[in-house]
Enzyme design. Structure first.
Site, PDB file in Angstrom:
ATOM      1  N   LYS B 281      10.598  12.788  13.241  1.00  0.00           N
ATOM      2  CA  LYS B 281      10.058  12.463  14.555  1.00  0.00           C
ATOM      3  C   LYS B 281       8.780  13.252  14.831  1.00  0.00           C
ATOM      4  CE  LYS B 281      13.336   9.681  16.158  1.00  0.00           C
ATOM      5  NZ  LYS B 281      14.230  10.062  17.255  1.00  0.00           N
ATOM      6  N   ASP B 411      26.752  21.699  18.435  1.00  0.00           N
ATOM      7  CA  ASP B 411      26.000  20.546  18.911  1.00  0.00           C
ATOM      8  C   ASP B 411      26.919  19.325  19.012  1.00  0.00           C
ATOM      9  OD1 ASP B 411      23.043  19.646  19.281  1.00  0.00           O
ATOM     10  OD2 ASP B 411      23.876  18.136  17.912  1.00  0.00           O
ATOM     11  N   ASN B 412      26.933  18.686  20.175  1.00  0.00           N
ATOM     12  CA  ASN B 412      27.664  17.422  20.349  1.00  0.00           C
ATOM     13  C   ASN B 412      29.058  17.418  19.719  1.00  0.00           C
ATOM     14  OD1 ASN B 412      25.968  15.757  21.898  1.00  0.00           O
ATOM     15  ND2 ASN B 412      24.686  15.326  20.119  1.00  0.00           N
ATOM     16  N   GLU B 440      28.766  22.174  23.166  1.00  0.00           N
ATOM     17  CA  GLU B 440      27.764  21.417  23.913  1.00  0.00           C
ATOM     18  C   GLU B 440      28.393  20.063  24.240  1.00  0.00           C
ATOM     19  OE1 GLU B 440      23.389  19.336  23.586  1.00  0.00           O
ATOM     20  OE2 GLU B 440      24.986  19.026  22.134  1.00  0.00           O
ATOM     21  N   TYR B 551      10.021  18.982  18.901  1.00  0.00           N
ATOM     22  CA  TYR B 551       9.178  18.253  17.939  1.00  0.00           C
ATOM     23  C   TYR B 551       7.863  18.955  17.629  1.00  0.00           C
ATOM     24  CZ  TYR B 551      12.441  14.912  19.898  1.00  0.00           C
ATOM     25  OH  TYR B 551      13.591  14.319  20.355  1.00  0.00           O
TER      26      TYR B 551
END
Lengths: 685, 685
Positions: B281, B411-412, B440, B551
């Protein structure tokens, strides 16, 4: 030839199939698809939840999985006779991952249930395939994935052959290059395929909960209209010298046809045993009784006998049996009072002084609330001889069961050890599952709830003191959901002990409102005789009727003009005609702008109704007994199968008036004319 | 010489005694004195509740008995090292039969606890004797009964001799005919006797609950101030050609003293691993990255390695270890990100293609939310090889633990199977009990709560989006009670993913209010770097910062004027000085008339404080960042040991201002000056 009674009714029963469980890679408490907050359930998990035969029980569980793939949930039920069934739950889509299905178990006994969650492979594919093919993303891949899913399902031998053929041709169409993506979309969304997979889903990661139990008791455990009266008053007559000749079971039986004609199901009698003479209470709870005063039936025991004996004034045990038979012929069950306490004259006092508390000075302790003493009552000390007292009470209960009694109204259970009741009810119900115990537990919420879990089929409740719109909504919301898996309120509107201020001051309108709410809001309710005559004068400073029947005979003119008997009769007719009203958990409140207009409805879907027809009743009550109120009542009729915006017909079952209703409806209720609408809704499903 | 750390602190510890249990006459689920609603507890009872070392835990149970006799309740605790203790509960007297005592367990490990209810024979006698002797009823009997009770207690060998003597002389006085009833009343009510029986009660009908467990974890499991930053930004510099030279662990370590000086406890780093190049990205989440764009750290894995590897731009594993050491020297713990997903370049993709989902066309499935696809990420398919994936993740966690990491921000977690986390955390904590996992879990309440029960020590929470007075009161009331036995929110005010509208539009006042609420309302909170610079510009249409650091590199001037760093520093100083703020469960809200003025306090009683001194802090916040608000704040200071109507001194720990407060206090908060009072209360107990 009539068909056999089904073991259950369900809104979403699907074909029975064995499941292949996912074998987890991890030794954990959580299953592959976590499930939690299982209902029906009770706060004290060691007890089992319960329901009555025909009760519409929401089976509900929280189930969720990681990520975005879709899941499904089944309920697996095993009836007491071993019949297995599967029911598909619907998501509530409320953000709390709750899934639910309505099932009415009919067969009595211990049911077993567990939930089964699974990855719904068809639904996940259908959701992704529709969006992606529509967007032109991965279309070939989505079509091939679907074709493979359909082919696997087509190979399942327990699918009906037409369905297997549909699956094969659908797979072929998805693979056929001459079928455009637009045409393939129609296959993805085909209702017949959705239906096929709803009935027999393509599952993976199948996870089950532990098996739990649900005790299903007879219908009367949860449903009934009760009428309480003192048999000694029925047929009592005053002699010339002023003395009274007691009514008897023979004269009291003459009242039974009228009670039956009013539509009641149960007649409940205060204690029928010999009454003590020592420290007998006189009229209006005075401390000294005259020689002709009959005393309180709750001061049990005299030279003539104790809890296993009939008061000689009422007749013989044979007379009592005849009374029970006469009631049964009228369609009435007889409920007896079980009050475990003794007058100082009770045979137990001499035969078993160890069942009472002996004080440091050698005397037996009276009941007391220090510094007050109640000298007509000895409380039992269960801790001195638990086994001996238990055996005696069990003997007494068995004795009355043998006389045809199958309902006991238990006096003040919260003043005796909870353990005792748990043991007694389990022991009695093991041999006589149809015996129902009603707890007169006017106490704090903790003992009230725990008594219900420990076995009492019904409880008196706080309804008696919940009068305002807000109180009524809160009360019914509580008992119809949070406690409904274990506690069934019997909504008595009055008792010999309770004449509320609302009734004392609200006049005839208050009497109509309270009994209409009781008869339609819950599944069980009761009235104590005299209610229909609006006997609303209290003994000053008390919450009881003046000249309380507990201490004297009452002479009433049942044929007096202006009696509410026709109103009670109509309410019970409505209850009998409308199965939706013989449920507790289905009450739903509706919004009205007026602070005294309560609006609720009860609905049974066609699948859950014995007749196979849906039933829907709306109740609108003006709970302000002093005025006329008007409001708009807001309803969402789509939950009953109507189209959005569609109007429907309602009939007031009290007055016969009919109206066309829709979402927003004007009502006007004059407390002095008819304070309550009871509206049958036509055309629901 | 300092004394050893105690295993616990308690408000009502009493001498340890063995109890003689009542042997019931009935084989029932209920004990002789029913107890229910035991806390601490969790919704899914198969898990154990948890607390952190030093956390003040309300131990609470519902206990009641039949009738009017009085009861008492004890908590029996056994520490992990086997130390037994007894604590006396107090009744809440709220009509719900709740009993409670506050205990702070300190020793880490698995505690066991059970409740013991008993007939309190002294209290029952005292109550009845006082009322009856005062009324002249049964006086001789009451005096003799008390004398017998005292004599029995005096015979108990474990009572201190002065107390036994007191009991003997008191018994003699009650029996002495020359002692008047009025004088006997003074014996009945004597505080010394009440105290003696409170310490060593006269008990009967003793009933115990089953034993339960409470896991006590290290303090950091529940308490800490977190600071999140991207090490690659710290020391990054732009070359003349516009390309950026990444910051390294060496340059990032130069930021650590400033973070430590701000008073933070934990530095949390986004993933530090090699970043994929396939479909990387670009800035602002664009689909195409330029050759110099560093990519998202969450697109883990490249030719250089995967989750066990350090990004070469950041340095070597040795450099990372030095960074961890440098942090430790500053009093900071390093938390790593654990994001279980892979870029298409991750070594797992070639070495273990079975850990991903292979589609019908042979390709590996990208992450997607149909019809959208995220082509820089492959999600892991845990079901293809649970054991293999589990072993690999365990290896990775152990690897980082070996480098000195003892906190992981996961994470998640709600997009991976719950079973996996339950197994992983249990396995890691069995060998490394101090490792803390932060979930999270920005997801629905059901998975959020279940992840916490399954082992996560901390959770991100809904605090991020709770801005109004009503929302804040509801949120903290929920997390400080209903879920506090298993879930500990870490109140992040912002993250690289979340820049709420409140912060986008509320300016500097909003930034001050949110971090003050986070730092004082909960026990753990966090900020993501840049918060102190009020970076509040969002990418249009998103809830993230523009030019998101995920990013690209960020170049910040930490010494810019008007930084909130001094404010954060002061908040953390206040947290360190005030133990009441390092608790979650002790928050109590107070009434204010203004719709934007939130008022709460936190209190620790002296017995529960490490220092032995009570600590009390009141927080008053104006949560409207656009205006000045004023109100009266209503407080009941008697719960802190003040006399009714007594005034007390408060000091604003932000401004140093002092005031004299009492029950009703005027406050005025200008959002643009100081939107929050943090008031230390002097003289509480």
């Amino acid at each position: 030839m009539t068909s056999a009674v089904p073991v259950l009714r369900s809104t979403a029963q699907i074909p029975f199939r064995r499941a292949t469980l996912w074998e987890s890679g991890y030794p954990t408490i959580a299953g592959r698809i976590p499930m939690t907050d299982i209902r029906p359930s009770v706060p004290d998990a060691a007890y089992a939840p319960s329901a009555f035969s025909g009760e519409i029980v929401p089976f509900t569980v929280t189930a969720f999985r990681e990520g975005h793939d879709l899941l499904g949930v089944h309920l697996r039920l095993t009836s007491p006779s071993g019949e297995e069934s599967v029911h598909r739950l619907s998501p509530r889509n409320d953000g709390f991952d709750r899934w639910t299905v309505l099932v009415a178990p009919i067969e009595q006994g211990t049911w077993r249930f567990r939930y089964e969650a699974f990855a719904d492979d068809f639904a996940t594919w259908q959701h992704a395939a529709y969006l992606k093919i529509e967007a032109g993303v991965d279309t070939a891949l989505m079509r091939e994935t679907g074709a493979e899913l359909f082919e696997l399902a087509a190979d399942e031998s327990d699918r009906p052959e037409p369905e297997r053929e549909l699956l094969r041709t659908s797979a072929a169409r998805l693979r056929d290059p001459s079928v455009t993506d637009a045409e393939a979309l129609a296959v993805v969304a085909a209702p017949a395929l959705s239906h096929a997979f709803a009935q027999r889903p393509a599952t993976s990661l199948v996870t089950v909960t532990e098996e739990r139990e649900l005790l299903v008791e007879r219908e009367r455990a949860g449903v009934g209209a009760w009428y309480e009266f003192f048999p000694r008053s029925e047929g009592a007559r005053r002699k010339r010298n002023g003395a009274v000749v007691s009514g008897t079971f023979v004269t009291a039986a003459e009242r039974l046809p009228a009670v039956a004609q009013m539509g009641f199901d149960v007649v409940y009698l205060p204690p029928i045993h010999p009454i003590g003479r020592t420290n007998r209470k006189g009229p209006n709870n005075t401390l000294v009784a005259g020689p002709e005063d009959p005393g309180s039936p709750w001061a049990i025991g005299a030279a003539e006998g104790g809890h296993d004996t009939v008061h000689p004034d009422l007749g013989t045990l044979e007379d009592f049996r005849s009374f029970v038979d006469a009631a049964r012929e009228q369609g009435l069950e007889v409920a007896l009072d079980l009050a475990l306490q003794a007058s100082p004259d009770h045979p137990w006092v001499t035969e078993h002084p160890e069942w009472f508390t002996t004080l440091a000075d050698g005397s037996i302790a009276f009941a007391e609330n220090p510094p007050k003493k109640y000298q007509d009552i000895y409380p039992i000390n269960f801790d001195n001889d638990p086994e001996g007292i238990g055996a005696e009470v069990l003997r007494i209960v068995r004795h009355w069961v043998a006389q045809g009694v199958s309902i006991f109204r238990v006096d003040n259970p919260h003043t005796k050890p909870l353990q005792f009741w748990e043991w007694l009810i389990a022991t009695v119900n093991a041999e006589s599952p149809d015996v129902v115990f009603l707890a007169e537990a006017f106490t704090r919420p903790s003992p009230l709830k725990r008594l219900a879990q420990a076995g009492f089929q019904q409880s008196y409740s706080y309804f008696t003191w919940r009068n305002t719109k807000e109180e009524i909504e809160e009360f019914f919301t509580w008992v119809s959901d949070e406690t409904a898996d274990f506690m069934r309120p019997n909504l008595f509107v009055n008792t010999p002990d309770i004449l509320t201020e609302y009734l004392q001051y609200g006049g005839r309108p208050a009497y109509k409102v309270r009994v209409a709410l009781a008869a339609t809001g819950g599944a069980s309710y009761g009235v104590y005789a005299g209610y229909e005559l609006v006997e609303n004068v209290a003994r000053p400073g008390s919450e009881e009727n003046i000249d309380n029947e507990k201490y004297e005979y009452k002479f009433r003119d049942w044929n007096a003009g202006n009696s509410l008997a026709p109103y009670l009769t109509r309410l019970n007719e409505i209850r009998h005609a409308h199965p939706a009203l013989r449920q507790l958990r289905n009450i739903r409140f509706h919004r009205s702008e007026d602070s005294a207009i309560v609006a609720y409805s009860k609905h049974i879907a066609a699948e859950l109704s014995e007749s196979g027809a849906a039933d829907t009743v709306i109740v609108i009550a003006n709970v302000d007994p002093y005025s006329t109120r008007e409001s708009i009542v807001h309803i969402d009729p789509t939950v009953w199968g109507f189209a959005p915006g569609e109007s429907f017909e309602v009939e007031d079952l009290i007055t016969g008036a009919t109206w066309t209703w829709a979402e927003h409806n004007y009502v006007r209720l004059d407390a002095f004319v008819e304070p309550v609408h009871i509206l049958a809704v036509k055309g629901t499903s």
